[in-house]
Design an enzyme around this catalytic site. Structure first.
Site, PDB file in Angstrom:
ATOM      1  N   ASN A 118       0.824  -1.205   0.000  1.00  0.00           N
ATOM      2  CA  ASN A 118       0.000   0.000   0.000  1.00  0.00           C
ATOM      3  C   ASN A 118       0.858   1.255   0.000  1.00  0.00           C
ATOM      4  O   ASN A 118       2.012   1.243   0.442  1.00  0.00           O
ATOM      5  CB  ASN A 118      -0.931   0.008   1.214  1.00  0.00           C
ATOM      6  CG  ASN A 118      -1.859  -1.191   1.220  1.00  0.00           C
ATOM      7  OD1 ASN A 118      -2.110  -1.803   0.191  1.00  0.00           O
ATOM      8  ND2 ASN A 118      -2.377  -1.541   2.397  1.00  0.00           N
ATOM      9  N   HIS A 135       5.808  -0.453  -2.742  1.00  0.00           N
ATOM     10  CA  HIS A 135       5.432   0.376  -3.903  1.00  0.00           C
ATOM     11  C   HIS A 135       5.567   1.863  -3.631  1.00  0.00           C
ATOM     12  O   HIS A 135       5.017   2.681  -4.366  1.00  0.00           O
ATOM     13  CB  HIS A 135       3.999   0.042  -4.324  1.00  0.00           C
ATOM     14  CG  HIS A 135       3.842  -1.359  -4.798  1.00  0.00           C
ATOM     15  ND1 HIS A 135       2.669  -2.070  -4.676  1.00  0.00           N
ATOM     16  CD2 HIS A 135       4.723  -2.213  -5.382  1.00  0.00           C
ATOM     17  CE1 HIS A 135       2.830  -3.292  -5.167  1.00  0.00           C
ATOM     18  NE2 HIS A 135       4.064  -3.396  -5.585  1.00  0.00           N
ATOM     19  N   CYS A 197      14.805  22.062 -10.673  1.00  0.00           N
ATOM     20  CA  CYS A 197      15.358  21.926 -12.023  1.00  0.00           C
ATOM     21  C   CYS A 197      14.338  22.069 -13.139  1.00  0.00           C
ATOM     22  O   CYS A 197      14.703  22.035 -14.315  1.00  0.00           O
ATOM     23  CB  CYS A 197      16.086  20.587 -12.171  1.00  0.00           C
ATOM     24  SG  CYS A 197      14.966  19.162 -12.311  1.00  0.00           S
ATOM     25  N   SER A 235      -4.366  -9.077   0.452  1.00  0.00           N
ATOM     26  CA  SER A 235      -3.783  -8.967  -0.887  1.00  0.00           C
ATOM     27  C   SER A 235      -4.237 -10.137  -1.740  1.00  0.00           C
ATOM     28  O   SER A 235      -4.206 -11.288  -1.296  1.00  0.00           O
ATOM     29  CB  SER A 235      -2.251  -8.953  -0.817  1.00  0.00           C
ATOM     30  OG  SER A 235      -1.695  -8.942  -2.125  1.00  0.00           O
ATOM     31  N   SER A 236      -4.628  -9.850  -2.969  1.00  0.00           N
ATOM     32  CA  SER A 236      -4.987 -10.920  -3.905  1.00  0.00           C
ATOM     33  C   SER A 236      -3.748 -11.574  -4.498  1.00  0.00           C
ATOM     34  O   SER A 236      -3.849 -12.626  -5.128  1.00  0.00           O
ATOM     35  CB  SER A 236      -5.845 -10.356  -5.035  1.00  0.00           C
ATOM     36  OG  SER A 236      -5.082  -9.440  -5.811  1.00  0.00           O
ATOM     37  N   LEU A 278     -10.720  -8.441   7.741  1.00  0.00           N
ATOM     38  CA  LEU A 278      -9.424  -8.314   8.390  1.00  0.00           C
ATOM     39  C   LEU A 278      -9.500  -7.697   9.784  1.00  0.00           C
ATOM     40  O   LEU A 278      -8.891  -8.216  10.729  1.00  0.00           O
ATOM     41  CB  LEU A 278      -8.491  -7.477   7.514  1.00  0.00           C
ATOM     42  CG  LEU A 278      -7.671  -8.286   6.520  1.00  0.00           C
ATOM     43  CD1 LEU A 278      -7.111  -7.400   5.438  1.00  0.00           C
ATOM     44  CD2 LEU A 278      -6.540  -9.003   7.243  1.00  0.00           C
TER      45      LEU A 278
END
Length: 294
Positions: A118, A135, A197, A235-236, A278
């Site tokens: 997540n 991630h 920049c 999570s799948s 959960l």
């Protein structure tokens, strides 16, 4: 022609069925050395939708890919307009019982680490230490030109100033911080460059089609090697970025346990999959172990 990553997975026939008995999870935690791998499903009770569950965002929304973000200025405009609204939603989200249970297990020395897929920062907000954000995190922004990393809150302030009165109502918010807006709602939203920049700014998250940094992957592999067991939460395991750690654990002969209401791509590697919500499940496990959540 660009190809989009595989975002869906259909459970094959013959997967082991889920159970409603959380005792194996409690037993693993009692032994200690558990490495947690969490996915979007742990944050749904905080108001952040998941990708693939019932009503998941993939039924109506294709996440931004790295290739589109980098290669198409119009795609960047759409992303930042939608993501600017999504950040407001993420900023209001609070940890739920699942996050608090993971933090409590860590405080009581039952975990060897936490890896999350997540980008919402809710594990850290609940008090978990040393969380590996596989991630990345939406609370940071990185410049693709000079590499400077800055706070998302500061960019949000700049975007507010550059786009006064921008307040369309999105149809939905998605797990990656994106929202559903029409092109008309996006309008002429102004995208801002790096202050250092002038380069392209990107949220410090791994988009679909982008690779997780190798050093981060190796750090997670080391955590798997050091753990006694792996506990997958919400999570799948459809994408390889998380599934690889399930496979590594199973190949090492260590237990894999999953708490996820729907079948996952890792079920064949798991000793059990608890098919329950959960927050309820982890709260009950904490009570069974005598671990207070706060």
């Amino acid at each position: 022609m660009r190809t989009r990553p595989t975002l869906t997975w259909t459970p094959p026939a013959g997967l082991p069925p889920g159970t409603t008995d959380p005792r194996p999870v409690a037993d693993a935690l009692r032994r200690g050395g558990v490495l947690v791998l969490s996915g979007a499903g742990i944050s749904t009770e905080s108001g952040i939708p998941d990708y693939r569950g019932e009503g998941g965002s993939l039924t109506r929304h294709t996440p931004m890919t790295y290739q589109d973000f980098v290669g198409d200025p119009r795609a960047r405009r759409r992303y930042w307009a939608r993501g600017h609204l999504g950040w407001r939603t993420f900023g209001r989200a609070r940890p739920n019982a699942g996050h608090r249970a993971v933090a409590a297990f860590g405080r009581h020395g039952l975990l060897s680490g936490v890896i999350t897929q997540n980008v919402d920062g809710l594990h850290q907000a609940a008090g978990s230490d040393g969380v590996v954000e596989l991630h990345g995190g939406l609370d940071r922004v990185v410049c693709l030109g000079c590499g400077a990393v800055s706070a998302r809150a500061e960019l949000a302030r700049r975007l507010e100033e550059a786009n006064p009165g921008f307040a369309p109502v999105p149809a939905a918010t998605n797990p990656d911080g994106d929202t559903d807006l029409t092109d008309e709602q996006v309008g002429d939203f102004r995208v801002l460059p790096c202050e250092r920049c002038g380069g392209i700014l990107k949220p410090d998250v791994v988009f679909f089609g982008e690779n997780v940094p190798p050093d981060r992957v190796e750090h997670c592999r080391r955590l798997v090697r050091e753990a006694r067991s792996l506990l997958v939460l919400g999570s799948s395991l459809t994408v390889m970025s998380g599934l690889r750690f399930v496979r590594q654990t199973a190949e090492a002969g260590k237990p894999v346990l999953i708490v996820n209401r729907d079948p996952t791509r890792g079920d064949t590697y798991a000793e059990t999959r608890v098919a329950l919500p959960l927050g309820e499940t982890l709260g009950g496990v904490a009570e069974r172990l005598g671990v207070p959540l706060d």
